[in-house]
Design an enzyme around this catalytic site. Sequence first.
Site, mmCIF file in Angstrom:
data_model
loop_
_atom_site.group_PDB
_atom_site.id
_atom_site.type_symbol
_atom_site.label_atom_id
_atom_site.label_comp_id
_atom_site.label_asym_id
_atom_site.label_seq_id
_atom_site.Cartn_x
_atom_site.Cartn_y
_atom_site.Cartn_z
ATOM 1 N N ASP A 173 0.852 -1.189 0.000
ATOM 2 C CA ASP A 173 0.000 0.000 0.000
ATOM 3 C C ASP A 173 0.885 1.236 0.000
ATOM 4 O OD1 ASP A 173 -2.817 1.218 0.537
ATOM 5 O OD2 ASP A 173 -1.525 2.146 2.037
ATOM 6 N N TYR A 192 3.639 9.962 0.741
ATOM 7 C CA TYR A 192 4.578 9.342 1.673
ATOM 8 C C TYR A 192 6.027 9.683 1.319
ATOM 9 C CZ TYR A 192 0.524 6.452 2.983
ATOM 10 O OH TYR A 192 -0.707 6.012 3.383
ATOM 11 N N LYS A 228 -2.182 6.315 -4.105
ATOM 12 C CA LYS A 228 -3.259 7.265 -3.828
ATOM 13 C C LYS A 228 -2.910 8.638 -4.390
ATOM 14 C CE LYS A 228 -3.529 4.916 0.629
ATOM 15 N NZ LYS A 228 -2.108 4.508 0.714
ATOM 16 N N HIS A 240 -7.095 9.789 -1.749
ATOM 17 C CA HIS A 240 -6.532 9.641 -0.402
ATOM 18 C C HIS A 240 -7.436 10.230 0.679
ATOM 19 C CE1 HIS A 240 -2.337 9.124 1.613
ATOM 20 N NE2 HIS A 240 -3.292 8.884 2.484
#
Length: 337
Positions: free
Chosen positions: A55, A60, A89, A122
């Site tokens: 994931d 990130y 996302k 997201h």
Amino acid sequence: MTNFVDPKKVPQKTLYNGIQIPCIGMGTFGSDRFTPEQVSQAVAGAIKVGYRLFDCASVYGNEDLIGKVFAQAFLEGTVTREELFITSKVWNDMHGKGDVLLSCAKTLKDLQISYIDAYFVHWPFANYHAPGCSADARNPNSKPFSVDRFMATWRQMEKLVDMGLVKSIGMSSMTIPKLEAVLPLCRIKPALIEMELHPCFQQPELYDYCVARGIQPIGFCPIGSPTRPDRDKTDTDVADIQVPEVVEIAKAHNVHPAVICLKWAVQRGQIPIPFSVYENEYVSNLRCTTEDPLTDEEMETLRGVDKNCRLIKGQVFLWEGAKGWEDLWDMDGVITK
């Protein structure tokens, strides 16, 4: 490899579109605790021990390094692309016209793949905050949820499926009122929804709502996210792995309480995506799905530990005039304006 878990022994779930997905994956959000290098090294180790679901997310800040790991794994023949289920996302600052395609294209380039197995919105609004900001940070341009704005973003997600860049599309951090508003408008309905799910925050109404409509829940923070950013911690939070019932069941199975949280998640039916950079932890997280299931009595005990304790409150996404983080979650059963 003694730590290897045969991926064929890990149960699979089938999405409404017929696509199969492993019942557990590895998250890649390093929070404020771990560097992109540490996260990507953990992904490399996880592939070798048998993980097949990862994931990811553009926000990130580590997809480029994870992409190098994927490319190396494909080159070495450790796995094929088809054996992995890779998700990502679109972040809140890329909801504008044409931006979703740009975001997807960057993720494909960074991850060094030609398609994404599942691509998520997201958060359901374009309220952007700078990475690493404090809990009281507010963007003056933030706005409450809008069906029209969300659907403009979702139409771009649907186009990604049409183009073959994405196999399935999903939503994240939604509420029942928001889903009631947008699902009838979807040409391609979400195959998956990411939501916070752990024993002390089970969200039974939202969970059952999704399952009844053929939408597979993915559970983030599955062990209570002890390494979440400090801005997401409050004095009233409950630590799942310290709850007496969880601890007692863990003793009965001779495992860490975190493993019990994951067994509960998989047997309940959601797909947990725990994160760890430590091999012994991520191996035990994966292996626990293949052996020593919880009893019906233990599952019933864990159903009773729900404390409605939301850990990821999202307060950095609030708009001017909002009363508090509760406004993000439509607590009164209607979309908060």
